[in-house]
Design a protein around this motif. Structure first.
Motif, PDB file in Angstrom:
ATOM      1  N   ASP A  17     -75.692 -82.992  52.452  1.00 17.20           N
ATOM      2  CA  ASP A  17     -74.893 -81.861  52.182  1.00 17.20           C
ATOM      3  C   ASP A  17     -73.500 -82.651  51.873  1.00 17.20           C
ATOM      4  O   ASP A  17     -73.026 -82.139  50.779  1.00 17.20           O
ATOM      5  N   ALA A  18     -73.077 -83.559  52.651  1.00 22.56           N
ATOM      6  CA  ALA A  18     -71.837 -84.102  52.349  1.00 22.56           C
ATOM      7  C   ALA A  18     -71.573 -84.840  51.366  1.00 22.56           C
ATOM      8  O   ALA A  18     -70.793 -84.765  50.409  1.00 22.56           O
ATOM      9  N   LEU A  19     -72.900 -85.579  50.982  1.00 22.06           N
ATOM     10  CA  LEU A  19     -72.700 -86.550  49.695  1.00 22.06           C
ATOM     11  C   LEU A  19     -72.700 -85.535  48.541  1.00 22.06           C
ATOM     12  O   LEU A  19     -71.771 -85.899  47.454  1.00 22.06           O
ATOM     13  N   ALA A  20     -73.545 -84.497  48.650  1.00 22.03           N
ATOM     14  CA  ALA A  20     -73.601 -83.578  47.472  1.00 22.03           C
ATOM     15  C   ALA A  20     -72.184 -83.008  47.197  1.00 22.03           C
ATOM     16  O   ALA A  20     -71.627 -82.799  45.901  1.00 22.03           O
ATOM     17  N   ALA A  21     -71.482 -82.683  48.406  1.00 19.17           N
ATOM     18  CA  ALA A  21     -70.080 -81.801  48.117  1.00 19.17           C
ATOM     19  C   ALA A  21     -69.144 -82.737  47.575  1.00 19.17           C
ATOM     20  O   ALA A  21     -68.252 -82.641  46.659  1.00 19.17           O
ATOM     21  N   ALA A  22     -69.089 -84.308  48.007  1.00 19.19           N
ATOM     22  CA  ALA A  22     -68.155 -85.250  47.370  1.00 19.19           C
ATOM     23  C   ALA A  22     -68.573 -85.375  46.016  1.00 19.19           C
ATOM     24  O   ALA A  22     -67.550 -85.803  45.121  1.00 19.19           O
ATOM     25  N   ALA A  23     -69.773 -85.358  45.589  1.00 18.53           N
ATOM     26  CA  ALA A  23     -70.185 -85.746  44.401  1.00 18.53           C
ATOM     27  C   ALA A  23     -69.744 -84.757  43.117  1.00 18.53           C
ATOM     28  O   ALA A  23     -69.469 -84.979  41.915  1.00 18.53           O
ATOM     29  N   VAL A  24     -69.808 -83.337  43.614  1.00 18.74           N
ATOM     30  CA  VAL A  24     -69.495 -82.341  42.747  1.00 18.74           C
ATOM     31  C   VAL A  24     -68.101 -81.821  42.877  1.00 18.74           C
ATOM     32  O   VAL A  24     -67.323 -81.358  41.989  1.00 18.74           O
ATOM     33  N   SER A  25     -67.196 -82.394  43.571  1.00 15.76           N
ATOM     34  CA  SER A  25     -65.675 -82.075  43.772  1.00 15.76           C
ATOM     35  C   SER A  25     -64.948 -82.559  42.605  1.00 15.76           C
ATOM     36  O   SER A  25     -65.312 -83.489  42.013  1.00 15.76           O
ATOM     37  N   THR A  26     -64.067 -81.617  42.203  1.00 14.67           N
ATOM     38  CA  THR A  26     -63.084 -81.912  41.057  1.00 14.67           C
ATOM     39  C   THR A  26     -61.739 -82.698  41.594  1.00 14.67           C
ATOM     40  O   THR A  26     -61.003 -82.753  40.703  1.00 14.67           O
ATOM     41  N   THR A  27     -61.685 -82.639  42.812  1.00  9.62           N
ATOM     42  CA  THR A  27     -60.488 -83.363  43.379  1.00  9.62           C
ATOM     43  C   THR A  27     -61.046 -84.532  44.109  1.00  9.62           C
ATOM     44  O   THR A  27     -62.041 -84.554  44.547  1.00  9.62           O
ATOM     45  N   PRO A  28     -60.243 -85.590  44.732  1.00 10.54           N
ATOM     46  CA  PRO A  28     -60.638 -86.788  45.216  1.00 10.54           C
ATOM     47  C   PRO A  28     -60.977 -86.250  46.699  1.00 10.54           C
ATOM     48  O   PRO A  28     -60.402 -85.680  47.381  1.00 10.54           O
ATOM     49  N   THR A  29     -62.226 -86.637  46.959  1.00 14.05           N
ATOM     50  CA  THR A  29     -63.019 -86.187  48.021  1.00 14.05           C
ATOM     51  C   THR A  29     -63.847 -87.338  48.600  1.00 14.05           C
ATOM     52  O   THR A  29     -64.608 -88.184  47.867  1.00 14.05           O
ATOM     53  N   ILE A  30     -64.035 -87.382  49.999  1.00 19.68           N
ATOM     54  CA  ILE A  30     -64.919 -88.638  50.431  1.00 19.68           C
ATOM     55  C   ILE A  30     -65.842 -87.633  51.356  1.00 19.68           C
ATOM     56  O   ILE A  30     -65.366 -86.821  51.807  1.00 19.68           O
ATOM     57  N   ALA A  31     -67.163 -88.480  51.551  1.00 16.09           N
ATOM     58  CA  ALA A  31     -67.954 -87.869  52.572  1.00 16.09           C
ATOM     59  C   ALA A  31     -68.178 -88.824  53.783  1.00 16.09           C
ATOM     60  O   ALA A  31     -68.163 -90.094  53.602  1.00 16.09           O
ATOM     61  N   MET A  32     -67.612 -88.608  54.791  1.00 16.75           N
ATOM     62  CA  MET A  32     -68.002 -89.720  55.851  1.00 16.75           C
ATOM     63  C   MET A  32     -69.387 -89.591  56.439  1.00 16.75           C
ATOM     64  O   MET A  32     -70.049 -88.573  56.864  1.00 16.75           O
ATOM     65  N   THR A  33     -70.048 -90.771  56.223  1.00 17.80           N
ATOM     66  CA  THR A  33     -71.209 -90.889  56.210  1.00 17.80           C
ATOM     67  C   THR A  33     -71.790 -92.409  56.687  1.00 17.80           C
ATOM     68  O   THR A  33     -70.754 -93.236  57.088  1.00 17.80           O
ATOM     69  N   THR A  34     -72.789 -92.896  56.555  1.00 15.53           N
ATOM     70  CA  THR A  34     -73.351 -94.249  57.045  1.00 15.53           C
ATOM     71  C   THR A  34     -73.663 -95.059  55.512  1.00 15.53           C
ATOM     72  O   THR A  34     -73.887 -94.373  54.481  1.00 15.53           O
ATOM     73  N   GLU A  35     -73.428 -96.223  55.506  1.00  9.96           N
ATOM     74  CA  GLU A  35     -73.820 -96.934  54.623  1.00  9.96           C
ATOM     75  C   GLU A  35     -75.349 -96.863  54.124  1.00  9.96           C
ATOM     76  O   GLU A  35     -75.624 -96.622  52.755  1.00  9.96           O
ATOM     77  N   GLN A  36     -76.255 -96.640  55.149  1.00  9.10           N
ATOM     78  CA  GLN A  36     -77.706 -96.270  54.715  1.00  9.10           C
ATOM     79  C   GLN A  36     -77.650 -95.114  54.068  1.00  9.10           C
ATOM     80  O   GLN A  36     -78.462 -94.789  53.002  1.00  9.10           O
ATOM     81  N   ALA A  37     -77.055 -94.005  54.186  1.00  8.07           N
ATOM     82  CA  ALA A  37     -76.975 -92.822  53.453  1.00  8.07           C
ATOM     83  C   ALA A  37     -76.687 -92.864  52.173  1.00  8.07           C
ATOM     84  O   ALA A  37     -77.224 -92.217  51.224  1.00  8.07           O
ATOM     85  N   VAL A  38     -75.796 -93.501  52.002  1.00  9.91           N
ATOM     86  CA  VAL A  38     -75.306 -93.709  50.609  1.00  9.91           C
ATOM     87  C   VAL A  38     -75.944 -94.669  49.834  1.00  9.91           C
ATOM     88  O   VAL A  38     -76.524 -94.146  48.604  1.00  9.91           O
ATOM     89  N   LEU A  39     -76.782 -95.758  50.402  1.00 13.08           N
ATOM     90  CA  LEU A  39     -77.751 -96.425  49.689  1.00 13.08           C
ATOM     91  C   LEU A  39     -78.853 -95.611  49.428  1.00 13.08           C
ATOM     92  O   LEU A  39     -79.466 -95.966  48.384  1.00 13.08           O
ATOM     93  N   GLU A  40     -79.428 -95.167  50.363  1.00 15.76           N
ATOM     94  CA  GLU A  40     -80.669 -94.134  50.113  1.00 15.76           C
ATOM     95  C   GLU A  40     -80.291 -93.180  48.723  1.00 15.76           C
ATOM     96  O   GLU A  40     -81.334 -92.506  48.163  1.00 15.76           O
ATOM     97  N   GLN A  41     -79.137 -92.741  48.629  1.00 23.35           N
ATOM     98  CA  GLN A  41     -78.927 -91.854  47.486  1.00 23.35           C
ATOM     99  C   GLN A  41     -79.109 -92.428  46.238  1.00 23.35           C
ATOM    100  O   GLN A  41     -79.658 -91.949  45.305  1.00 23.35           O
ATOM    101  N   GLY A  42     -79.049 -93.597  46.154  1.00 18.14           N
ATOM    102  CA  GLY A  42     -79.166 -94.487  44.977  1.00 18.14           C
ATOM    103  C   GLY A  42     -78.372 -94.268  43.916  1.00 18.14           C
ATOM    104  O   GLY A  42     -77.524 -93.253  43.745  1.00 18.14           O
ATOM    105  N   ASP A  43     -78.777 -94.778  42.616  1.00 20.80           N
ATOM    106  CA  ASP A  43     -78.098 -94.887  41.526  1.00 20.80           C
ATOM    107  C   ASP A  43     -78.737 -93.761  40.832  1.00 20.80           C
ATOM    108  O   ASP A  43     -78.356 -93.264  39.362  1.00 20.80           O
ATOM    109  N   ASP A  44     -79.782 -93.095  40.856  1.00 24.58           N
ATOM    110  CA  ASP A  44     -80.556 -92.258  40.502  1.00 24.58           C
ATOM    111  C   ASP A  44     -79.784 -90.674  40.629  1.00 24.58           C
ATOM    112  O   ASP A  44     -80.346 -89.643  39.775  1.00 24.58           O
ATOM    113  N   ALA A  45     -78.924 -90.540  41.394  1.00 26.57           N
ATOM    114  CA  ALA A  45     -78.261 -89.368  41.556  1.00 26.57           C
ATOM    115  C   ALA A  45     -77.266 -88.878  40.315  1.00 26.57           C
ATOM    116  O   ALA A  45     -77.021 -89.838  39.637  1.00 26.57           O
ATOM    117  N   ALA A  46     -77.120 -87.479  40.178  1.00 26.51           N
ATOM    118  CA  ALA A  46     -76.497 -87.211  38.938  1.00 26.51           C
ATOM    119  C   ALA A  46     -75.024 -87.780  39.061  1.00 26.51           C
ATOM    120  O   ALA A  46     -74.699 -87.881  38.088  1.00 26.51           O
TER     121      ALA A  46
END
Length: 565
Positions: A236-265
């Motif tokens: 949910d955090a990654l999804a929120a950061a991805a759609v935000s129209t203002t500078p936003t970060i998601a605090m998470t792990t490297e593993q979570a970011v890598l698992e999201q992959g390049d296939d995300a919208a």
């Protein structure tokens, strides 16, 4: 008397006597050496036998051999996939060897069950952070539950905590050397997965606390700001950061970011903090009463994980030392700065407890002075009561919707001989009608002004009421606003009030008084003693412009008292 005569041929010479004496000493020395050698051999033999007795009866399995015991593994989902792949390659897997099973369960769920005293249904637990066994043990101790005795073993995998951001935001953050301390500047919004269930979030909170140098006031303000951006999961955090129209970060792990992959919208990239570099560590946790065979099997599992860097990397994890597998995506994204440090599990569990206190819903009784002195001018065109009304509305709007608020006023003899009066009973601020009634009451306090300052009796009544109606899981407090001294000569004096407050004190049901004195006529010394007796805090607003700042600060610092700094 016999005459002196020369020695005969059979008499020993001096040289011969010395030689005999030397041989005698050599024999004695040899005997001592032999005696010491025998003694040392005996001691070493005893130690060897004792050591052999302490060793498990079963030797470690050789390559290709079965494990000495079946293993029931409960693993966090973030690690379960990698474990299943590694278990499939264990010696004898799929044959007649003892079964090794992996069951996925969120670490927070396992920890909660253990803390409640549930019997473990595993031989080895693999949480996604060493914080969870520390939390389970700590919670059990707090509640007096007889819980399983856990043994936290070696770390077998890690993953750094990162800021996940879109490419433009990541570039800007990297250019400015952003870290946890820079979050205080509020130049970027932050989305935080629920720290109560996501270990990376409590690791991030500990890193934030460290980066701020333990500044409780600043940490509390940032924690409350982060609370508005809490989402249930890392996804949910990654999804929120991805759609935000203002500078936003998601605090998470490297593993979570890598698992999201390049296939995300909208793909996100990891930004490694420039100051504190936390990582969550994955340990193997066993039971204190585990058998020798089970411990041997766990050792074999740990060795297999240590040799499975490629399989860990396939699931976005690093090895126990924080190294990414050669050629892996993690290695390509690796932080060029210092290596991440695993978060201290005990401190991570403690910062989670602090977070839960800070963000707990408030149950606040606002006790407001409406004595005649509140009509005195504060500025050329505003009275003290006018300034307080404006500040009170701001304070109400700073509280979360899950907080509840009641409004009392006090002055001398408002109802017969009683100095205090309930104007608005408790209700949730999430109820629009209650919130509006509270705001309307704050805006109309000037219509209630009159009489002297019946301070001490009103404070005692408010604290007693909050104790009698205490709600667990919420921050129960009295917010006292006054501009003067106690003027009720028929009621309590200060020593009597402090004695009564001390008698009401109960660490299990804390009710703090946060007192704010308005203007130079306030008995600030009395307010400070009242606050100290309840583990609260006392403020003073000497200038009219201070009133709004002080009141909002007092409200937002409610959760860290009395240690806000």
């Amino acid at each position: 008397m016999q005459p002196n005569t020369p020695a005969g041929d059979n008499a020993p010479t001096r040289a011969a006597a010395r030689a005999a004496q030397h041989r005698k000493r050599s024999l004695i020395l040899l005997a001592v050496i032999l005696t010491l050698a025998v003694a040392i051999a005996v001691v070493l033999g005893i130690l060897f036998l004792r050591g052999a007795a302490d060793e498990p009866e079963t030797a470690p399995p050789a390559a290709g051999e079965c494990l000495p015991s079946a293993l029931r593994i409960t693993s966090d989902p973030a690690v379960a996939g990698a474990l299943e792949a590694i278990v499939a390659d264990l010696p004898g897997s799929g044959s007649d060897c003892p079964d090794v099973t992996v069951r996925a369960e969120d670490s927070a769920v396992t920890a909660a069950a253990l803390a409640a005293g549930s019997a473990p249904d595993f031989d080895v637990w693999v949480p996604d952070s060493a914080m969870w066994p520390a939390r389970a043990t700590g919670q059990a101790e707090l509640t007096g539950v007889d819980a399983a005795d856990l043994v936290v073993g070696a770390t077998v995998a890690t993953t750094p905590v990162v800021f996940a951001a879109t490419e433009p935001t990541a570039t800007a953050l990297q250019t400015e050397g952003a870290g946890f301390a820079t979050l205080a500047g509020r130049t970027v919004a932050a989305v935080l997965p629920d720290p109560a269930t996501v270990a990376a979030s409590s690791a991030a909170l500990l890193a934030l606390q460290t980066a701020l140098g333990g500044d409780a006031r600043t940490f509390t303000a940032l924690a409350l700001a982060l609370d508005t951006g809490v989402v249930p999961t890392a996804a949910d955090a990654l999804a929120a950061a991805a759609v935000s129209t203002t500078p936003t970060i998601a605090m998470t792990t490297e593993q979570a970011v890598l698992e999201q992959g390049d296939d995300a919208a909208t793909p996100l990239v990891p930004v490694y903090p420039a100051d504190v570099k936390p990582a969550v560590s994955v340990p193997l946790v066993t039971l204190a009463d585990a058998s020798g065979d089970t411990l041997m099997a766990v050792d074999a599992l740990a060795a297999a994980i240590a040799d499975a860097g490629d399989q860990l990397a396939e699931y976005g994890l690093r090895d126990a030392e924080g190294n990414a597998a050669p050629g892996s995506t993690a290695e390509a994204a690796e932080d060029p700065g210092a290596a991440a440090e695993p978060s201290d599990s005990a401190n991570q569990a403690e910062v989670l407890r602090t977070w839960q206190i800070l963000t707990a819903p408030s149950r606040m009784l606002s006790l407001n002075d409406v004595s005649g002195s509140m009509l005195q001018p504060a500025t050329a065109d505003m009275r003290r009561i006018d300034l307080f009304e404006q500040a009170a509305v701001r304070a109400v709007n700073s509280l979360s919707a899950d907080s509840s608020l009641a409004t009392w006023v006090f002055s001398s003899r408002r109802i017969g001989g009683q100095d205090w009066q309930e104007i608005v009973p408790f209700g949730p601020l999430g109820d629009p009608a209650h919130k509006q009634r509270t705001i309307d009451t704050a805006n109309g306090l000037d219509s209630l002004v009159g009489g002297g300052t019946g301070l001490y009796d009103s404070v005692l009544a408010a604290v007693q009421y909050m104790r009698d109606t205490y709600v667990p899981g919420q921050i129960n407090l009295v917010l006292l606003n006054t501009d003067g001294y106690n003027e009720d000569d028929d009621g309590l004096d200060l020593p009597a009030l402090l004695t009564q407050l001390e008698a009401l004190r109960d660490p299990a049901k804390p009710v703090a008084v946060i007192a704010i004195g308005y203007g130079p006529d306030t008995d600030q010394a009395a307010l400070e003693q009242i606050a100290a007796a309840t583990d609260g805090a006392a403020y003073q607003a000497l200038q009219p412009t201070d009133i709004g700042t002080v009141l909002v600060d007092a409200v937002t610092q409610r959760g860290c008292r009395p240690n806000c700094g």
